[in-house]
Design a protein around this motif. Structure first.
Motif, short mmCIF file in Angstrom:
data_model
loop_
_atom_site.label_atom_id
_atom_site.label_comp_id
_atom_site.label_asym_id
_atom_site.label_seq_id
_atom_site.Cartn_x
_atom_site.Cartn_y
_atom_site.Cartn_z
N UNK A 1 37.62 37.97 21.94
CA UNK A 1 36.38 37.02 21.93
C UNK A 1 36.10 36.62 23.27
N UNK A 2 37.23 36.04 24.30
CA UNK A 2 36.89 35.77 25.58
C UNK A 2 36.25 36.71 26.20
N UNK A 3 36.45 37.91 26.12
CA UNK A 3 35.70 39.25 26.87
C UNK A 3 34.35 39.28 26.35
N UNK B 1 30.78 38.43 28.60
CA UNK B 1 29.70 39.26 28.90
C UNK B 1 28.40 38.71 28.19
N UNK B 2 28.45 37.31 27.92
CA UNK B 2 27.32 36.48 27.32
C UNK B 2 26.95 37.12 26.04
N UNK B 3 27.81 37.65 25.23
CA UNK B 3 27.51 38.13 23.77
C UNK B 3 27.96 37.23 22.77
N UNK B 4 27.26 35.93 22.83
CA UNK B 4 27.46 35.02 22.03
C UNK B 4 26.18 34.04 21.71
N UNK C 1 30.26 35.24 17.81
CA UNK C 1 30.78 36.19 19.18
C UNK C 1 30.68 37.60 18.54
N UNK C 2 29.71 38.33 19.33
CA UNK C 2 29.79 39.66 19.14
C UNK C 2 31.15 40.63 19.26
#
Length: 152
Positions: free
Chosen positions: A34-36, A40-43, A64-65
């Motif tokens: 999730x942090x990763x 990457x701004x995939x949230x 969260x993608x």
């Protein structure tokens, strides 16, 4: 120690839909993948809200993608995530949320000193009349800025 902040996501709709009365900062309990994804701004926090359950605060509806290199250890994209707040803040929020019409909405998500944080707003829903007023004020400000630019 300087506060180094990296913006990840903003909930622009929240300030239009709600009148924000108070702001809170909270940490989030996350898994590694999730942090990763968040880095990457995939949230997305557009549809999210926070709720209090058994004296703990949880964020619901935050997407969260899935992390592409995450293999079988990947996370569930829409799971409830626990928020980390001080006990006295939570007790105050419980009192406010028991009043009719108040809700907790995420306003923004950012990384501060290496930790993922969420800015929560104690909010009261706006009526249609208030929303129209917000649009009208925004249009007036834009017109004034345009006029100032034109004459300077």
């Amino acid at each position: 120690m300087s506060d180094h902040k990296i913006d990840i996501s903003r909930n622009k709709k929240a300030r239009f839909e709600y009148e924000i009365l108070e702001n809170f900062e909270a940490g989030i309990v996350l898994k590694g993948t999730e942090v990763k994804s968040i880095r990457q701004k995939k949230v997305s926090i557009q549809e999210a809200y926070a709720k209090i359950k058994n004296g703990e605060v949880f964020i619901v509806g935050m997407n969260v993608s899935i992390y592409e290199q995450g293999n079988r250890f990947n996370h569930e994209p829409l799971r409830e995530r626990k928020l980390l707040m001080h006990r006295h803040e939570i007790k105050r929020l419980i009192g406010k949320l028991n009043e009719k019409g108040y809700t907790l909405v995420p306003l923004s998500m950012y990384i501060k000193n290496g930790k993922v944080k969420v800015e929560l707003g104690l909010a009261k829903g706006k009526t249609t009349h208030d929303k129209r007023r917000t649009i009208q004020d925004r249009d007036m400000k834009r017109d004034m800025q345009r006029d100032i630019k034109k004459y300077t």
